[in-house]
Design an enzyme around this catalytic site. Structure first.
Site, PDB file in Angstrom:
ATOM      1  CE  LYS A  13      -2.112  -1.125   3.847  1.00 38.12           C
ATOM      2  NZ  LYS A  13      -1.407  -2.394   4.127  1.00 38.12           N
ATOM      3  NE  ARG A  88      -4.829  -1.059   9.722  1.00 39.63           N
ATOM      4  CZ  ARG A  88      -3.728  -0.606   9.118  1.00 39.63           C
ATOM      5  NH1 ARG A  88      -3.711   0.574   8.560  1.00 39.63           N
ATOM      6  NH2 ARG A  88      -2.668  -1.353   9.093  1.00 39.63           N
ATOM      7  NE  ARG A 128       7.580  -2.330   6.235  1.00 41.19           N
ATOM      8  CZ  ARG A 128       6.265  -2.316   6.417  1.00 41.19           C
ATOM      9  NH1 ARG A 128       5.472  -1.825   5.482  1.00 41.19           N
ATOM     10  NH2 ARG A 128       5.734  -2.822   7.504  1.00 41.19           N
ATOM     11  NE  ARG A 161       5.919  -0.287   9.837  1.00 40.20           N
ATOM     12  CZ  ARG A 161       4.766  -0.310   9.165  1.00 40.20           C
ATOM     13  NH1 ARG A 161       4.662   0.328   8.004  1.00 40.20           N
ATOM     14  NH2 ARG A 161       3.734  -0.955   9.636  1.00 40.20           N
ATOM     15  NE  ARG A 172       1.782  -4.917  10.919  1.00 39.02           N
ATOM     16  CZ  ARG A 172       2.908  -4.790  10.218  1.00 39.02           C
ATOM     17  NH1 ARG A 172       4.041  -5.293  10.691  1.00 39.02           N
ATOM     18  NH2 ARG A 172       2.901  -4.160   9.078  1.00 39.02           N
TER      19      ARG A 172
HETATM   20  P1  AP5 Z   1       4.769  -1.615   1.898  1.00 40.27           P
HETATM   21  O1  AP5 Z   1       4.452  -0.780   0.728  1.00 40.27           O
HETATM   22  O2  AP5 Z   1       5.461  -0.992   3.047  1.00 40.27           O
HETATM   23  O3  AP5 Z   1       3.443  -2.403   2.391  1.00 40.27           O
HETATM   24  P2  AP5 Z   1       2.171  -1.863   3.160  1.00 40.27           P
HETATM   25  O4  AP5 Z   1       0.974  -2.495   2.535  1.00 40.27           O
HETATM   26  O5  AP5 Z   1       2.187  -0.375   3.244  1.00 40.27           O
HETATM   27  O6  AP5 Z   1       2.429  -2.538   4.557  1.00 40.27           O
HETATM   28  P3  AP5 Z   1       2.300  -1.932   6.033  1.00 40.27           P
HETATM   29  O7  AP5 Z   1       3.049  -2.878   6.930  1.00 40.27           O
HETATM   30  O8  AP5 Z   1       2.696  -0.492   6.061  1.00 40.27           O
HETATM   31  O9  AP5 Z   1       0.785  -2.073   6.273  1.00 40.27           O
HETATM   32  P4  AP5 Z   1       0.087  -2.035   7.606  1.00 40.27           P
HETATM   33  O10 AP5 Z   1      -1.293  -1.852   7.150  1.00 40.27           O
HETATM   34  O11 AP5 Z   1       0.346  -3.215   8.463  1.00 40.27           O
HETATM   35  O12 AP5 Z   1       0.806  -0.837   8.421  1.00 40.27           O
HETATM   36  P5  AP5 Z   1       0.425   0.685   8.667  1.00 40.27           P
HETATM   37  O13 AP5 Z   1       1.661   1.482   8.652  1.00 40.27           O
HETATM   38  O14 AP5 Z   1      -0.705   1.106   7.805  1.00 40.27           O
HETATM   39  O15 AP5 Z   1       5.626  -2.863   1.351  1.00 40.27           O
HETATM   40  C1  AP5 Z   1       6.151  -3.829   2.256  1.00 40.27           C
HETATM   41  C2  AP5 Z   1       7.537  -4.310   1.741  1.00 40.27           C
HETATM   42  O16 AP5 Z   1       7.334  -4.987   0.517  1.00 40.27           O
HETATM   43  C3  AP5 Z   1       8.530  -3.169   1.441  1.00 40.27           C
HETATM   44  O17 AP5 Z   1       9.806  -3.552   1.854  1.00 40.27           O
HETATM   45  C4  AP5 Z   1       8.472  -3.003  -0.079  1.00 40.27           C
HETATM   46  O18 AP5 Z   1       9.700  -2.546  -0.603  1.00 40.27           O
HETATM   47  C5  AP5 Z   1       8.155  -4.425  -0.505  1.00 40.27           C
HETATM   48  N1  AP5 Z   1       7.387  -4.474  -1.746  1.00 40.27           N
HETATM   49  C6  AP5 Z   1       6.354  -3.660  -2.110  1.00 40.27           C
HETATM   50  N2  AP5 Z   1       5.876  -4.022  -3.307  1.00 40.27           N
HETATM   51  C7  AP5 Z   1       6.600  -5.109  -3.695  1.00 40.27           C
HETATM   52  C8  AP5 Z   1       6.586  -5.951  -4.829  1.00 40.27           C
HETATM   53  N3  AP5 Z   1       5.724  -5.750  -5.824  1.00 40.27           N
HETATM   54  N4  AP5 Z   1       7.464  -6.986  -4.900  1.00 40.27           N
HETATM   55  C9  AP5 Z   1       8.345  -7.205  -3.884  1.00 40.27           C
HETATM   56  N5  AP5 Z   1       8.419  -6.430  -2.774  1.00 40.27           N
HETATM   57  C10 AP5 Z   1       7.553  -5.401  -2.686  1.00 40.27           C
HETATM   58  O19 AP5 Z   1      -0.129   0.630  10.166  1.00 40.27           O
HETATM   59  C11 AP5 Z   1       0.753   0.362  11.244  1.00 40.27           C
HETATM   60  C12 AP5 Z   1      -0.032   0.334  12.539  1.00 40.27           C
HETATM   61  O20 AP5 Z   1      -0.636   1.624  12.766  1.00 40.27           O
HETATM   62  C13 AP5 Z   1      -1.204  -0.646  12.580  1.00 40.27           C
HETATM   63  O21 AP5 Z   1      -0.775  -1.954  12.939  1.00 40.27           O
HETATM   64  C14 AP5 Z   1      -2.072  -0.008  13.666  1.00 40.27           C
HETATM   65  O22 AP5 Z   1      -1.567  -0.256  14.953  1.00 40.27           O
HETATM   66  C15 AP5 Z   1      -1.920   1.486  13.367  1.00 40.27           C
HETATM   67  N6  AP5 Z   1      -2.937   1.980  12.419  1.00 40.27           N
HETATM   68  C16 AP5 Z   1      -2.719   2.500  11.179  1.00 40.27           C
HETATM   69  N7  AP5 Z   1      -3.872   2.835  10.599  1.00 40.27           N
HETATM   70  C17 AP5 Z   1      -4.847   2.513  11.488  1.00 40.27           C
HETATM   71  C18 AP5 Z   1      -6.264   2.609  11.450  1.00 40.27           C
HETATM   72  N8  AP5 Z   1      -6.915   3.089  10.380  1.00 40.27           N
HETATM   73  N9  AP5 Z   1      -6.951   2.194  12.544  1.00 40.27           N
HETATM   74  C19 AP5 Z   1      -6.331   1.714  13.635  1.00 40.27           C
HETATM   75  N10 AP5 Z   1      -4.991   1.586  13.725  1.00 40.27           N
HETATM   76  C20 AP5 Z   1      -4.251   1.973  12.658  1.00 40.27           C
HETATM   77 MG    MG Z   2       2.359   1.024   4.789  1.00 45.36          MG
END
Ligand code: AP5
Ligand code: MG
Length: 248
Positions: A13, A88, A128, A161, A172
């Site tokens: 994402k 979410r 990552r 992270r 997660r």
């Molecule tokens: P990346 O692009 O970082 O993936 P992502 O989908 O953004 O993964 P996240 O871990 O950020 O998602 P998340 O939803 O768990 O975390 P968030 O920060 O939103 O890619 C991942 C890796 O893959 C990278 O190394 C990249 O280089 C690689 N990659 C990408 N594309 C690729 C490809 N095509 N081929 C190979 N490799 C590839 O949330 C974190 C925390 O915040 C949550 O756990 C929660 O506690 C809180 N939070 C955030 N939003 C909310 C909400 N709305 N409500 C409640 N709590 C929330």
């Molecule tokens: Mg992300």
């Protein structure tokens, strides 16, 4: 365009959000990034969020919703936005509809689902690395920077992270299946969902996303419930010279 990205942790994402937002000329709003910035600055919001994030649990809806309501009220979000990581939960999605009605008398245009399986997620999250200054996302194997630990874009330090440990990633994924996956049906029923296969080179996925979103950008889409199957709209036509666009 008013767009939501949905998909499991590690679906890409954040990686895709920066390219799609740039292409669509809208701000990228990532709740995870906003929480992490607050954690590193030690704000009250960050202190509150950290306990939940470290466990891989969701930050409570009231805290998250208030933060998003404030962000969507800022001037740059009036003409459109890309939301990464919000909503979410179904209550967050329902409140988003209310916020859009209140703030701008508008509604969402489209929800893009990035479809990947759990094994791929685990491979991606274990390698990552993120830039401390510009937040650009790298991967030690799939998208490595030229110099280990240093961001190609601004020379910033890359960090891993705290919620990318195997235990937290497992939680997660469970939280996603339980609380966030129901959003896919929620938006499909409203005719807002398009799904794409989010495996393969980053550039190809960006192109699939842009192709899938095009009808919504032009406002020409039939808003009846959509088929949920991944859409492969053909090969990428973007250059791979741009930093961060060489994953395979
Ligand atoms: P990346 O692009 O970082 O993936 P992502 O989908 O953004 O993964 P996240 O871990 O950020 O998602 P998340 O939803 O768990 O975390 P968030 O920060 O939103 O890619 C991942 C890796 O893959 C990278 O190394 C990249 O280089 C690689 N990659 C990408 N594309 C690729 C490809 N095509 N081929 C190979 N490799 C590839 O949330 C974190 C925390 O915040 C949550 O756990 C929660 O506690 C809180 N939070 C955030 N939003 C909310 C909400 N709305 N409500 C409640 N709590 C929330
Ligand atoms: Mg992300």
């Amino acid at each position: 365009m008013r767009l939501v990205l949905v998909g499991p942790p590690g679906a890409g994402k954040g990686t895709q959000a920066q390219f799609i937002a740039e292409h669509s000329g809208v701000p990228k709003i990532s709740t995870g990034d906003i929480f992490r910035a607050n954690v590193s600055e030690g704000t009250p919001l960050g202190v509150q969020a950290k306990t939940f994030m470290d466990r891989g649990d969701l930050v409570p809806d009231d805290v998250t919703i208030e933060m998003v309501r404030n962000r969507l009220g800022e001037a740059d979000a009036v003409r459109g936005f890309l939301l990464d990581g919000f909503p979410r939960t179904v209550p967050q999605a329902e409140t988003l509809d209310d916020i859009l009605r209140e703030v701008a008398e508008t509604k969402l245009d489209v929800v893009l689902e990035l479809v990947v399986d759990d094994d791929e997620v685990i491979r991606r999250l274990s390698g990552r690395r993120t830039c401390r200054t510009c937040n650009h996302i790298w991967h030690v194997d799939f998208d490595p920077p030229a110099v280990e630990g240093v961001c190609d874009i601004d020379g910033g330090e890359l960090y891993q992270r705290e919620d990318d440990t195997s235990e937290t990633v497992a939680n997660r994924l469970e939280v996603y299946a339980e609380s966030t996956a129901p959003l896919v049906a929620f938006y499909a029923e409203r005719g807002l969902l398009v799904g794409i296969d989010a495996t393969g080179p980053v550039d190809d996925i960006t192109q699939r996303a842009i192709d899938a979103l095009r009808p919504f950008e032009k406002g020409q889409v039939d808003k009846s419930p959509t088929d949920r199957g991944p859409t492969d709209a053909g090969p990428a036509d973007k250059g791979a010279s741009e930093p961060g666009r060489t994953a395979s």
